[in-house]
Design a protein around this motif. Sequence first.
Motif, PDB file in Angstrom:
ATOM      1  N   CYS A 218    -104.966  42.321 -43.885  1.00 57.73           N
ATOM      2  CA  CYS A 218    -105.975  43.339 -44.178  1.00 57.73           C
ATOM      3  C   CYS A 218    -107.084  43.258 -43.145  1.00 57.73           C
ATOM      4  N   ASN A 219    -107.603  44.401 -42.737  1.00 55.31           N
ATOM      5  CA  ASN A 219    -108.703  44.410 -41.774  1.00 55.31           C
ATOM      6  C   ASN A 219    -110.012  44.015 -42.458  1.00 55.31           C
ATOM      7  N   SER A 220    -110.936  43.513 -41.678  1.00 53.54           N
ATOM      8  CA  SER A 220    -112.183  42.971 -42.210  1.00 53.54           C
ATOM      9  C   SER A 220    -113.003  44.018 -42.955  1.00 53.54           C
ATOM     10  N   ASP A 221    -113.066  45.256 -42.437  1.00 50.61           N
ATOM     11  CA  ASP A 221    -113.879  46.280 -43.080  1.00 50.61           C
ATOM     12  C   ASP A 221    -113.336  46.639 -44.463  1.00 50.61           C
ATOM     13  N   SER A 222    -112.019  46.687 -44.615  1.00 44.61           N
ATOM     14  CA  SER A 222    -111.452  46.952 -45.936  1.00 44.61           C
ATOM     15  C   SER A 222    -111.740  45.805 -46.894  1.00 44.61           C
ATOM     16  N   LEU A 223    -111.632  44.579 -46.395  1.00 43.12           N
ATOM     17  CA  LEU A 223    -111.961  43.431 -47.233  1.00 43.12           C
ATOM     18  C   LEU A 223    -113.411  43.485 -47.702  1.00 43.12           C
ATOM     19  N   SER A 224    -114.291  43.955 -46.838  1.00 39.73           N
ATOM     20  CA  SER A 224    -115.721  43.960 -47.145  1.00 39.73           C
ATOM     21  C   SER A 224    -116.143  45.128 -48.022  1.00 39.73           C
ATOM     22  N   THR A 225    -115.264  46.100 -48.209  1.00 37.29           N
ATOM     23  CA  THR A 225    -115.686  47.297 -48.933  1.00 37.29           C
ATOM     24  C   THR A 225    -114.872  47.574 -50.200  1.00 37.29           C
ATOM     25  N   TRP A 226    -113.525  47.557 -50.119  1.00 38.27           N
ATOM     26  CA  TRP A 226    -112.764  48.012 -51.291  1.00 38.27           C
ATOM     27  C   TRP A 226    -111.569  47.157 -51.666  1.00 38.27           C
ATOM     28  N   PHE A 227    -111.004  46.399 -50.715  1.00 42.92           N
ATOM     29  CA  PHE A 227    -109.729  45.749 -50.998  1.00 42.92           C
ATOM     30  C   PHE A 227    -109.851  44.639 -52.043  1.00 42.92           C
ATOM     31  N   LEU A 228    -110.984  43.963 -52.081  1.00 42.57           N
ATOM     32  CA  LEU A 228    -111.174  42.884 -53.048  1.00 42.57           C
ATOM     33  C   LEU A 228    -111.062  43.402 -54.483  1.00 42.57           C
ATOM     34  N   ASP A 229    -111.493  44.642 -54.722  1.00 42.59           N
ATOM     35  CA  ASP A 229    -111.379  45.213 -56.062  1.00 42.59           C
ATOM     36  C   ASP A 229    -109.919  45.325 -56.485  1.00 42.59           C
ATOM     37  N   ALA A 230    -109.050  45.699 -55.547  1.00 44.14           N
ATOM     38  CA  ALA A 230    -107.618  45.792 -55.854  1.00 44.14           C
ATOM     39  C   ALA A 230    -107.037  44.409 -56.139  1.00 44.14           C
ATOM     40  N   MET A 231    -107.447  43.418 -55.361  1.00 42.86           N
ATOM     41  CA  MET A 231    -106.976  42.051 -55.584  1.00 42.86           C
ATOM     42  C   MET A 231    -107.385  41.554 -56.965  1.00 42.86           C
ATOM     43  N   THR A 232    -108.634  41.819 -57.330  1.00 46.39           N
ATOM     44  CA  THR A 232    -109.148  41.352 -58.613  1.00 46.39           C
ATOM     45  C   THR A 232    -108.353  41.932 -59.772  1.00 46.39           C
ATOM     46  N   GLY A 233    -107.923  43.184 -59.624  1.00 49.14           N
ATOM     47  CA  GLY A 233    -107.166  43.827 -60.691  1.00 49.14           C
ATOM     48  C   GLY A 233    -105.792  43.239 -60.904  1.00 49.14           C
ATOM     49  N   VAL A 234    -105.276  42.475 -59.925  1.00 49.36           N
ATOM     50  CA  VAL A 234    -103.922  41.927 -60.005  1.00 49.36           C
ATOM     51  C   VAL A 234    -103.919  40.435 -60.320  1.00 49.36           C
ATOM     52  N   HIS A 235    -105.068  39.797 -60.218  1.00 52.33           N
ATOM     53  CA  HIS A 235    -105.118  38.336 -60.318  1.00 52.33           C
ATOM     54  C   HIS A 235    -104.486  37.834 -61.604  1.00 52.33           C
ATOM     55  N   ASP A 236    -104.753  38.478 -62.734  1.00 49.41           N
ATOM     56  CA  ASP A 236    -104.043  38.238 -63.990  1.00 49.41           C
ATOM     57  C   ASP A 236    -104.053  36.775 -64.419  1.00 49.41           C
ATOM     58  N   GLY A 237    -105.241  36.214 -64.490  1.00 43.85           N
ATOM     59  CA  GLY A 237    -105.370  34.886 -65.082  1.00 43.85           C
ATOM     60  C   GLY A 237    -104.706  33.766 -64.320  1.00 43.85           C
ATOM     61  N   GLY A 238    -104.579  33.895 -63.005  1.00 40.56           N
ATOM     62  CA  GLY A 238    -104.053  32.786 -62.219  1.00 40.56           C
ATOM     63  C   GLY A 238    -102.576  32.855 -61.917  1.00 40.56           C
ATOM     64  N   ARG A 239    -101.855  33.894 -62.396  1.00 39.33           N
ATOM     65  CA  ARG A 239    -100.424  34.000 -62.099  1.00 39.33           C
ATOM     66  C   ARG A 239    -100.188  34.258 -60.615  1.00 39.33           C
ATOM     67  N   VAL A 240    -101.114  35.008 -59.987  1.00 36.91           N
ATOM     68  CA  VAL A 240    -100.976  35.369 -58.577  1.00 36.91           C
ATOM     69  C   VAL A 240    -102.125  34.768 -57.779  1.00 36.91           C
ATOM     70  N   VAL A 241    -101.803  34.221 -56.599  1.00 33.42           N
ATOM     71  CA  VAL A 241    -102.832  33.818 -55.647  1.00 33.42           C
ATOM     72  C   VAL A 241    -102.559  34.562 -54.340  1.00 33.42           C
ATOM     73  N   PHE A 242    -103.611  34.760 -53.555  1.00 36.37           N
ATOM     74  CA  PHE A 242    -103.504  35.576 -52.340  1.00 36.37           C
ATOM     75  C   PHE A 242    -103.646  34.717 -51.091  1.00 36.37           C
ATOM     76  N   ASP A 243    -102.835  35.039 -50.099  1.00 39.41           N
ATOM     77  CA  ASP A 243    -102.958  34.478 -48.763  1.00 39.41           C
ATOM     78  C   ASP A 243    -103.284  35.659 -47.848  1.00 39.41           C
ATOM     79  N   ILE A 244    -104.578  35.900 -47.636  1.00 42.98           N
ATOM     80  CA  ILE A 244    -105.018  37.064 -46.871  1.00 42.98           C
ATOM     81  C   ILE A 244    -105.143  36.703 -45.398  1.00 42.98           C
ATOM     82  N   ARG A 245    -104.450  37.439 -44.551  1.00 46.08           N
ATOM     83  CA  ARG A 245    -104.566  37.273 -43.103  1.00 46.08           C
ATOM     84  C   ARG A 245    -105.448  38.407 -42.584  1.00 46.08           C
ATOM     85  N   ARG A 246    -106.623  38.057 -42.094  1.00 42.57           N
ATOM     86  CA  ARG A 246    -107.527  39.088 -41.586  1.00 42.57           C
ATOM     87  C   ARG A 246    -107.061  39.522 -40.200  1.00 42.57           C
TER      88      ARG A 246
END
Length: 298
Positions: A100-128
Amino acid sequence: MNPLQLDQLRTLVAVVDLGSFEAAAAHLHITQSAVSQRIRALEESAGRILVRRDRPVTATESGETVLRTARQMLHLEESLAGELDDLGSGQGPVVLAVACNSDSLSTWFLDAMTGVHDGGRVVFDIRREDESLSSELLRRGEVMAAVTSQSRPVQGCRALPLGSMRYLACASPGFVARHLRKGTTTAALGRAPIVDFDRSDGHQNHHYRRLARREPTGPRHFIPSSHDHVRAIVAGLGWGLIPEQLATPWLVSGEIVEVSPDRPLDVPLFWQHWKLQSPDLDALTAAVLDTARTELRI
């Protein structure tokens, strides 16, 4: 080609990711000789050399193809373990590797990640990575999905339009008074100092080429952090393109102004992901598309 063995594929991934047979052996808790045997067996099965025995070890072109398949198969194994974990198997979380590009991470992408986290079932390896380059990580199989500016799908992937991120050309009032005191003419803007994100950031060049049909010649600062890039512009180091979401509060406060208000830069973004039946990847895709609909310009 003989049937693929998961232990061989896991070893290939470890060798390429960690850069050496020795590091892979330590990571997998096996001997270096066992690592060599597994890689050799996989190469014999494929009938191709899959890795270059350099430092660091890298995948050959054929190796990148096998590596992509290896990551997909290991993800399916991980995903299955995650589903069983819901039934009490005790397995660990599923890892979703995404570019993911830095500007998306800083503006909207984190909201999508948060919606999927689901209590620890998923973890993210984000490559900027810059949106113009992130598809290369998909091609090499290093990530399973990417926010990219490339509409043409990488082999084995699906590309979905997200919308456009709008950028505004901005500078501080003090900067305008010093460098653009005779007006924000294209000639003056081209000579003025510029704030780039990094050496892959082409937004400022692209914006100026649309105005003047040539490259700007002003001195450049490189600030590889989205928020610090904005702060550098606010501080008067130079002019630069800022995502609309990040620029708006500073524009409202008057700490920056637009230097070409009638010429925003809209960058179309796409979500490319593996063609893989994965509940976790499907959930992330749905969350990314849903978030993009509200945060990006259609």
